[in-house]
Each structure stands twice: as structure tokens, then as C-alpha cells.
Scaffold this motif. Structure first.
Motif, short mmCIF file in Angstrom:
data_model
loop_
_atom_site.label_atom_id
_atom_site.label_comp_id
_atom_site.label_asym_id
_atom_site.label_seq_id
_atom_site.Cartn_x
_atom_site.Cartn_y
_atom_site.Cartn_z
N LEU A 1 -1.66 -6.91 3.55
CA LEU A 1 -2.62 -6.07 3.32
C LEU A 1 -3.94 -6.47 3.13
CD1 LEU A 1 -0.26 -3.43 1.39
CD2 LEU A 1 -0.55 -3.44 3.94
N GLY A 2 -4.93 -5.53 3.24
CA GLY A 2 -6.28 -5.65 2.50
C GLY A 2 -5.96 -5.69 0.99
N ASN A 3 -7.03 -6.38 0.54
CA ASN A 3 -6.89 -6.36 -1.13
C ASN A 3 -6.74 -5.07 -1.87
OD1 ASN A 3 -6.80 -9.19 -1.42
ND2 ASN A 3 -9.23 -9.36 -1.65
N GLU A 4 -7.47 -4.31 -1.46
CA GLU A 4 -7.30 -2.69 -2.39
C GLU A 4 -6.03 -2.27 -1.98
OE1 GLU A 4 -10.93 0.00 -1.57
OE2 GLU A 4 -12.07 -1.50 -1.06
N ALA A 5 -5.36 -2.35 -0.64
CA ALA A 5 -4.20 -1.51 -0.35
C ALA A 5 -3.02 -2.38 -1.08
CB ALA A 5 -3.82 -1.56 1.11
N ALA A 6 -3.38 -3.81 -1.18
CA ALA A 6 -2.41 -4.69 -1.95
C ALA A 6 -2.31 -4.09 -3.31
CB ALA A 6 -2.72 -5.92 -1.73
N ALA A 7 -3.60 -4.16 -4.01
CA ALA A 7 -3.56 -3.86 -5.59
C ALA A 7 -2.87 -2.45 -5.79
CB ALA A 7 -5.01 -4.04 -5.72
N ALA A 8 -3.06 -1.56 -4.74
CA ALA A 8 -2.85 0.03 -5.10
C ALA A 8 -1.27 -0.20 -5.28
CB ALA A 8 -3.31 0.93 -3.83
N ARG A 9 -0.48 -0.83 -4.41
CA ARG A 9 0.84 -0.91 -4.42
C ARG A 9 1.75 -1.73 -5.53
NH1 ARG A 9 3.23 -2.20 1.52
NH2 ARG A 9 4.98 -2.77 0.13
N ALA A 10 0.79 -2.52 -6.59
CA ALA A 10 1.36 -3.53 -7.52
C ALA A 10 1.51 -2.84 -8.56
CB ALA A 10 0.52 -4.61 -7.14
N ASP A 11 2.62 -3.62 -9.41
CA ASP A 11 2.61 -3.79 -10.96
C ASP A 11 1.72 -4.93 -11.56
OD1 ASP A 11 4.80 -1.49 -10.88
OD2 ASP A 11 6.03 -3.05 -9.97
N ALA B 1 -11.19 -2.61 -8.49
CA ALA B 1 -11.19 -1.94 -9.70
C ALA B 1 -10.35 -0.69 -9.79
CB ALA B 1 -12.34 -1.90 -10.32
N ASP B 2 -10.63 0.25 -8.96
CA ASP B 2 -10.21 1.65 -8.78
C ASP B 2 -8.44 1.66 -8.35
OD1 ASP B 2 -12.68 2.68 -9.21
OD2 ASP B 2 -12.89 2.94 -6.89
N GLU B 3 -8.00 0.63 -8.05
CA GLU B 3 -6.43 0.66 -7.98
C GLU B 3 -5.72 -0.23 -9.18
OE1 GLU B 3 -5.82 2.19 -5.32
OE2 GLU B 3 -7.87 2.22 -4.23
N LEU B 4 -6.34 -0.48 -10.06
CA LEU B 4 -5.85 -1.35 -11.23
C LEU B 4 -5.34 -0.29 -12.31
CD1 LEU B 4 -8.04 -4.45 -11.44
CD2 LEU B 4 -6.11 -4.46 -10.10
N ASP B 5 -5.07 0.78 -11.98
CA ASP B 5 -4.50 1.73 -13.12
C ASP B 5 -2.88 1.37 -13.30
OD1 ASP B 5 -6.70 3.12 -13.44
OD2 ASP B 5 -6.10 4.81 -11.82
#
Length: 222
Positions: free
Chosen positions: A62-72, A91-95
Motif C-alpha cells: 500500500l501507499g505509506n499512509e494507508a500502510a501506517a493506518a493499518r498497523a500496530d 503522522a495523522d495515522e500514527l495514533d
């Protein structure tokens, strides 16, 4: 766990992706600035693993943002000069995510490789400065020889030193590291100690270049 490797199409990202997929049951997500490049690499990794009997392994690209959004856990497996831009972009996907930095800044001249220490004190600290305040940052995997890591025929006998200021996040990364056969995680203390660890990488490269039979060096403490 769901692990996203941003820059997972590159050398250290490839090695970590293949080893985790081969040795563990974690879900692996390959990230790239270009989603299609990530998808193509994910298919390549799946084919490599299928040739070794892992027909049931599915790796997303996936694109980096989509990948980060799915990750622990997000591993910023990018060169030091791309690190802060990569973190800013996701950064917005790192919650509720632990961010891992294996990047090392190096310069090369006619004498060899040298640690390029940034003004922040370490590249890991650069990652911490770029990450959201509530995202724990851990430094790990700095001294692994990427070529050997990605060669699943090669046995490993390495230590990786893990640094961070959040104990739970550091414990998580240690557990992930030790899920890879042949890697032992050692606690290197707080993030302020990252520079000493990052500085080992150019030393290892220089020793490997000048001594026969020492290609793909790692470290092991005894």
C-alpha cells in the motif's frame, strides 16, 4: 501484530519483511510512496515465501499512509535523509502506534564510511522529533547487514540493541525482534543512547570491506 514497513521495498525493509513473514505469524504490510511499487514488491515477497512452502502468507502493498493506518507497529525503513519527510507524511495515522527507526546517517569518503551525527543528537532522535508527541519512538535494527537479513538461506547470530523512553513500546519491539530466528534483542537504555548504537554501523561496514571472510557483519555481545 500488524507491522507496516514504510520503505519496505528497500534493503532493510525487505529483510525484515521476509524474516517476519517466514518466522512469525505477524501480518506484514509493505509501504511505499508509490502504492503500485509496494504492491509489486509484496507480490515478489509472497512468491519468495511460497517457494519455501509458505503458500498461506499474504503480504499487502500500500501507499505509506494507508500502510501506517493499518498497523500496530510502523517501521520507518527508509534512508536517514528521507526519514522526517516520511514520518511527516503519515503522522495523522500514527495514533496508538509504535514507531521504529533503524536509520543511520553515514557519509563516505576515500577512507571509508563515517557516522554523520545530526544536530538532534541521533537519527533516532530525529524520528522522535518528527513523530506526534503521543507516539512512542524506538530505535532498533541499526546494525543488521541487510543483504544477509534478506537471504533466507543464511542463518543469523546477531544482537540488535533497542533504545527508547517508553518501556512498553521498547518491550514490544524486543519481542518482535526476537521473533526472528537468530536475533537477540538487548536493552540499550533510553533514546538518548541511540547515537552510540548508530555509530557502530559504519564501523562494521569498514571492517567488512577490509577483511576477507567478514562480509555481512553483525554484532554479538558475549
Amino acid at each position: 501484530m500488524d507491522i507496516a514497513l514504510l520503505g519496505g521495498t528497500g534493503d532493510i525493509g525487505q529483510g525484515l519483511a521476509l524474516r517476519w513473514a517466514d518466522d512469525t505469524n505477524h501480518t506484514i504490510i509493505i509501504g511505499s510512496r508509490k502504492a503500485q511499487k509496494a504492491a509489486n514488491k509484496a507480490e515478489e515477497y509472497e512468491a519468495e515465501l511460497a517457494s519455501r512452502g509458505h503458500d498461506d502468507v499474504s503480504i499487502a502493498g500500500l501507499g505509506n499512509e494507508a500502510a501506517a493506518a493499518r498497523a500496530d507497529v510502523v517501521v520507518a525503513a527508509v534512508p536517514a535523509y528521507h526519514l522526517t519527510d516520511t514520518i511527516d507524511a503519515v503522522a495523522d495515522e500514527l495514533d496508538d502506534t509504535t514507531l521504529v527507526s533503524p536509520a543511520v546517517g553515514m557519509q563516505r569518503d576515500e577512507d571509508g564510511f563515517h557516522y554523520n551525527r545530526p544536530g538532534a543528537g541521533s537519527v533516532t532522535q530525529l524520528a522522535a522529533n518528527a513523530a506526534p508527541d503521543d507516539t512512542p519512538v524506538v530505535g532498533a535494527f541499526h546494525n543488521l547487514a541487510a543483504g544477509r537479513l534478506a537471504n533466507l538461506d543464511a542463518d543469523l547470530d546477531w544482537d540488535t540493541i533497542v533504545v527508547g523512553d517508553d518501556t512498553d513500546a521498547k518491550d514490544t519491539v524486543c519481542e518482535l525482534a526476537e521473533g526472528i530466528d537468530g536475533i537477540r534483542a538487548l536493552d540499550g537504555g533510553p533514546l538518548a543512547n541511540a547515537a552510540e548504537i548508530e555509530g557502530l554501523t559504519p564501523l562494521l561496514i569498514n571492517v567488512a570491506r577490509h577483511n576477507d571472510g567478514l562480509h555481512d557483519l553483525g554484532v554479538r555481545f558475549q
